[in-house]
Design a protein around this motif. Structure first.
Motif, short mmCIF file in Angstrom:
data_model
loop_
_atom_site.label_atom_id
_atom_site.label_comp_id
_atom_site.label_asym_id
_atom_site.label_seq_id
_atom_site.Cartn_x
_atom_site.Cartn_y
_atom_site.Cartn_z
N GLN A 59 6.94 6.47 3.06
CA GLN A 59 7.07 7.80 3.63
C GLN A 59 6.81 7.76 5.13
O GLN A 59 5.95 7.00 5.61
N PHE A 60 7.54 8.58 5.84
CA PHE A 60 7.36 8.71 7.29
C PHE A 60 7.29 10.20 7.61
O PHE A 60 8.01 11.01 7.01
N GLY A 83 2.93 9.77 11.32
CA GLY A 83 2.26 9.12 10.22
C GLY A 83 3.24 8.35 9.36
O GLY A 83 4.44 8.67 9.33
N PHE A 84 2.75 7.34 8.68
CA PHE A 84 3.61 6.57 7.79
C PHE A 84 2.77 5.99 6.66
O PHE A 84 1.54 5.84 6.77
N ALA A 85 3.42 5.66 5.56
CA ALA A 85 2.79 5.00 4.42
C ALA A 85 3.86 4.18 3.73
O ALA A 85 5.00 4.63 3.57
N ALA A 86 3.47 2.96 3.32
CA ALA A 86 4.47 2.09 2.71
C ALA A 86 3.82 1.04 1.83
O ALA A 86 2.95 0.30 2.29
N PRO A 87 4.23 0.96 0.55
CA PRO A 87 3.89 -0.23 -0.24
C PRO A 87 4.70 -1.41 0.31
O PRO A 87 5.91 -1.30 0.53
N LEU A 88 4.03 -2.55 0.52
CA LEU A 88 4.69 -3.69 1.13
C LEU A 88 5.06 -4.78 0.13
O LEU A 88 5.67 -5.78 0.50
N GLY A 89 4.68 -4.61 -1.12
CA GLY A 89 4.93 -5.63 -2.13
C GLY A 89 3.79 -6.63 -2.19
O GLY A 89 2.92 -6.69 -1.30
#
Length: 739
Positions: free
Chosen positions: A192-193, A210-216
Motif C-alpha cells: 500500500q502507498f 506512507g507505504f507498507a509492503a510485504p517483501l517476501g
C-alpha cells in the motif's frame, strides 16, 4: 498568519471570586442523552458489525497477553485509527484524546513546549514536557529514566491505535507511572502507498507520505514521512517539523523480529504565556519579551529500537514465549529563554540559553509461562540517560549594557547529568473460576540520578541520589453476565523527582537538592463494563492518596526549586460510552469528575529573595486548595451520522468542555471553564479497483469563543495563560493505493 483582532476578547480567565460554570459541563449531557434515548435502537447489519468490533476489541497494555478490553480488571481505553484520523491533521495527541475519560491533553498552541498531559491529576504540575506518566511508542519508552517524557515524535499517521491505561495497574510500569499512554503502529497486511496533504488556519501546511509492503521471505517494511509548517495564530508562534519513521519486520515460524527507526527535526518560536491583563485585552498577542529575546527552541531526536519474540511449542512445557527488546537514541535541544541580563548576572545563575545533548538506551527481557488456569510473565529492564548540559547567557556584552539579546553568550553552566533505572517485575493472571479472573503483580527497582558539575566558578552543584521502590498491584474481575463485568484494583505507586527538579536547592545554595524525596501513592479503583450489541459503557470510581507530594518551593529567574509539600487526595469518577443509536447514527461520550486537593498546608515563595522560614515573600498554601493544573470536570461528546446524500460520507458534531483550572498552588487565579463545539465532514471515494481518495474537513471552535487552552503552572512572572485559537478550519486529503 492570523492577525490580532481587538473584537475577539478572552473572558475565560476567572478570578478566585468568580464562579465556574458547571452548567456547561452538566446541563447538555442529560439533554443530549434524553434526545438520543427517544431514537430507535440499532437494527442494521452495519450497526451490528460496528458493535461486534467493539465487543472484540483487544488491548495489550497492563496485561500478561492480549485480552478483550472488557476482560481486564482495570480502566483502559483504546483510541483507534479512524478516530485518530477524523480528529485532525494527526500532529499531536490533543486532537483525539479528549474521548478518553480521566485524561487531559491540553494543546498549548506552542510547539516550543510539549503537550500538557495529566491522568487523574498525575502530571498536572509539569510546566513543560510530560511528567508522572509513562509513554511508549511500539514498546520503546518515550519517558526517560528520571521520569520526564515527550510525545512530539509519536507517529499518529502510522498508528493503528493508542491505548491509555489509568489507575492502579499503571504502577506495573515502574517509576513515575501515574498513567500509561502506548502507541501501536499498523501491521503490514498488504502492499500500500498513500500520500496526504493538510491545509488549515494559521498557515498550517503538512505533507505526508506512507507505504507498507510485504517483501517476501517473511520480511515486511513500512514507513511514514511528514513535513509540517505552521505560522501560528499568535505572532512569534510558528514552527517547522519533519518526522520520519521506518519499520522493518521479519517472521519465520516461531520467531518475530521488528526494527524501528525514527527521526524528528523541529524548530519553533516560543510566544510565551500571557498575564491576565494581556489575555483579556487581546488573546492573539504575544508577550513583548518573546520578541525582544527571540525566544525559540530547536530539537533533533533520533532513535533505533529492536525486539525479538520467540514462541515455544509444547516441548518447552509451560514456557510459551520470550521477548527481548533494546533501544538507543540521541536528543539535542537548544532553547532561548526570556531572562533579563540583570537576572543572569547573579553568581549562581545558569544563563538564559539551555543547550543539551542526550544519549539514552535501554533493554527489556521477559518470559511468559502458561498453565491451564494461570499466566505468568516475569522480566527485568535497564534504562539509562546521559545529558551533556550547558547553559549560556542569552546576550552579548555586559549585563548592564548588552549589545545583543537572544544570542549565545558566555558559558554559565557545564555539567553531565545521568539517570538510570534497574527494575524487575512479575505479573500473574489466574482464572479462579469461569467468570473470575485475579491479577497480581509487582515491580521493584532503583532509580539513580547524579550530576557532575564541570563549571565550578559559581559553586559545585554535583550530587547523587538513589530512590528504591516496590510497587505491588492486585486486581479482581467478575463476569456477572455475558454483557456485564465488574472489577476492583489496588496498588502502591512511586514517583521520583526528575533531574530538573533536583537541580536547585530551595535555599539557593550550591549542590543537589538532596532533601527532595520521592512521592508515594496508594490507589484504589472500582469499575464496571457493559457490552451489548450497539452499546458499550465503562464506569469507574477511584481514590488516590499521596504522601510527600512534590511541589514548587521557589520559582524565579528561570530557576525552579521543589520540595515535598505533604499529603494530597484525589478521588473521582469516569464514564465512557459508545452507542450505535440507529443505522448510520452513533454517539460517543466521555465524562470525568476529579477532586484533587492538598490535604496538608505548606509554605511557598511569592517573590525574591525568599527562604521558606522567612516571613517576607512567602505565603501559606492552605489545606484544601486545589492542586494546580487540575480541573474539577471535563467532558467530550460526539454525534456522527452517515450523510443523507452518500453512504460514503459522514458528518460529525463534537462537544468538548472542562471546568476552570487553578494556575498556582495558592489558587489566587484560575483559567475559566469553557465548552466548545467542532464540526467535521469526511468522505471516501473509490477511484478505481486499487485506489481510494479521502477528504476530511473540520471547523474547530465553531462559535469562535476565546478561551485559555492550557496554563503554565506556578509561573513566576504571572504569565500563566496560554490562549487557545479561535475558529479554525482544516482540509485534509489522503490518497491510498494498493499495489
Amino acid at each position: 498568519m492570523i492577525r490580532s483582532r481587538a473584537s475577539r476578547r478572552c473572558p475565560t480567565p476567572s478570578s478566585p471570586a468568580s464562579h465556574s460554570r458547571p452548567h456547561a459541563l452538566l446541563a447538555l449531557s442529560p439533554l443530549a442523552l434524553a434526545l438520543l434515548a427517544a431514537l430507535p435502537a440499532p437494527a442494521s447489519a452495519q450497526a451490528a458489525a460496528s458493535s461486534q468490533a467493539e465487543l472484540d476489541a483487544v488491548v495489550v497494555t497492563g496485561s500478561t497477553r492480549e485480552r478483550r478490553l472488557q476482560d481486564v480488571p482495570y480502566a483502559i481505553t483504546a483510541v483507534g485509527e479512524a478516530a485518530l484520523r477524523d480528529s485532525g491533521p494527526m500532529i499531536n495527541l490533543s486532537e483525539s484524546m479528549a474521548r478518553v475519560p480521566g485524561l487531559v491533553v491540553a494543546n498549548r498552541n506552542n510547539y516550543a513546549q510539549d503537550l500538557q498531559i495529566s491522568s487523574r491529576g498525575f502530571g498536572a504540575r509539569a510546566g513543560f514536557g510530560v511528567r508522572g506518566l509513562r509513554l511508549y511508542a511500539d514498546g520503546i519508552p518515550a519517558t526517560m529514566p528520571d521520569g520526564q517524557g515527550q510525545v512530539a515524535h509519536f507517529d499518529l499517521a502510522g498508528a493503528e491505535r493508542v491505548e491509555v491505561l489509568r489507575g492502579p495497574f499503571s504502577a506495573l510500569y515502574g517509576n513515575a507511572s501515574g498513567g500509561v499512554i502506548a502507541l501501536f503502529s499498523k501491521p503490514v497486511r498488504e502492499r500500500q502507498f498513500e500520500v496526504g496533504l493538510d491545509a488549515g488556519s494559521a498557515g498550517l501546511r503538512q505533507a505526508r507520505v506512507g507505504f507498507a509492503a510485504p517483501l517476501g521471505e517473511g520480511l515486511d517494511l513500512s514507513g511514514n514521512v511528514s513535513d509540517l509548517s505552521i505560522d501560528g495564530f499568535r505572532p512569534h508562534s510558528g514552527a517547522d517539523r519533519r518526522l520520519a519513521n521506518l519499520r522493518l519486520g521479519w517472521q519465520d515460524g516461531a520467531d518475530r523480529v521488528t526494527v524501528a527507526l525514527s527521526d524528528q527535526v523541529q524548530s519553533a518560536d516560543d510566544p510565551l504565556g500571557l498575564t491576565r491583563a494581556q489575555v483579556e485585552a487581546d488573546p492573539d498577542q504575544t508577550a513583548a519579551v518573546a520578541l525582544q529575546y527571540d525566544t525559540r527552541k530547536s530539537i533533533r531526536q533520533t532513535q533505533l529500537g529492536t525486539a525479538w519474540t520467540h514462541r515455544f511449542d509444547g516441548s518447552a512445557g509451560a514456557l510459551k514465549q520470550t521477548r527481548v527488546a533494546a533501544y538507543a537514541g540521541t536528543r539535542a535541544v537548544t532553547q532561548y529563554q526570556a531572562i533579563a541580563p540583570a537576572t543572569q548576572a547573579a553568581a549562581r545563575h545558569g544563563g538564559g540559553l539551555v543547550d543539551f545533548d542526550r544519549g539514552y538506551d535501554g533493554l527489556d527481557a521477559r518470559a511468559q509461562w502458561q498453565w491451564q488456569a494461570l499466566d505468568l510473565t516475569a522480566g527485568a529492564s535497564l534504562e539509562r540517560q546521559k545529558d551533556a548540559r550547558r547553559g549560556y547567557n542569552n546576550y552579548t556584552g555586559t549585563a548592564a549594557a548588552p549589545t545583543a539579546l537572544g544570542v549565545q553568550g558566555t558559558l554559565r553552566r557545564d555539567e553531565t547529568d545521568r539517570a538510570d533505572t534497574r527494575e524487575a517485575y512479575a505479573q500473574a493472571e489466574w482464572t479462579l473460576a469461569p467468570d473470575w479472573l485475579a491479577s497480581l503483580g509487582v515491580r521493584g527497582g532503583r532509580v539513580r540520578m547524579d550530576v557532575d558539575d564541570h563549571y565550578l566558578s559559581n559553586g559545585d552543584d554535583s550530587g547523587e541520589l538513589a530512590y528504591h521502590y516496590v510497587n505491588p498491584v492486585a486486581g479482581l474481575r467478575w463476569r456477572a453476565s455475558e454483557a456485564w463485568t465488574l472489577h476492583a484494583a489496588v496498588a502502591r505507586g512511586h514517583e521520583s523527582p526528575t533531574l530538573g527538579e533536583l537541580a536547585y536547592r530551595p535555599d539557593g545554595g550550591a549542590g543537589f537538592n538532596t532533601d527532595l524525596k520521592a512521592q508515594s501513592s496508594r490507589q484504589i479503583e472500582l469499575g464496571a463494563k457493559w457490552r451489548v450489541p450497539g452499546l458499550t459503557l465503562d464506569a469507574t470510581l477511584f481514590r488516590i492518596d499521596t504522601d510527600d507530594e512534590i511541589g514548587v518551593a521557589t520559582n524565579s529567574g528561570g530557576r525552579s526549586s521543589f520540595r515535598n509539600v505533604g499529603r494530597t487526595q484525589r478521588w473521582g469518577a469516569e464514564l465512557g460510552s459508545r452507542w450505535n443509536v440507529r443505522p448510520g447514527l452513533r454517539a460517543q461520550m466521555a465524562l470525568t469528575v476529579l477532586h484533587a486537593r492538598y490535604a496538608d498546608g505548606f509554605v511557598t515563595c511569592t517573590g525574591v529573595p525568599c527562604t521558606l522560614t522567612a516571613t517576607t515573600n512567602t505565603a501559606t498554601v492552605p489545606a484544601g486548595n486545589r492542586i494546580a493544573g487540575t480541573q474539577p470536570a471535563s467532558a467530550f461528546a460526539e454525534l456522527a451520522w452517515i450523510a443523507p446524500w452518500s453512504a460514503d460520507g459522514e458528518l460529525g458534531l463534537e462537544w468538548r468542555a472542562q471546568g476552570r483550572t487553578a494556575v498556582n498552588d495558592l489558587n489566587s487565579d484560575f483559567a475559566g471553564g469553557h465548552a466548545l463545539f467542532n464540526l467535521r465532514y469526511s468522505h471516501r471515494w473509490t477511484v478505481d479497483a486499487d485506489g481510494t481518495l479521502e477528504l476530511l474537513a473540520r471547523i474547530d471552535n465553531v462559535a469562535d469563543r476565546r478561551v485559555v487552552g492550557s496554563v503554565i503552572v506556578n509561573d513566576a512572572n504571572g504569565r500563566y495563560f496560554e490562549p487557545a485559537a479561535g475558529r479554525t478550519g482544516l482540509v485534509s486529503l489522503r490518497y491510498q493505493r494498493r499495489f
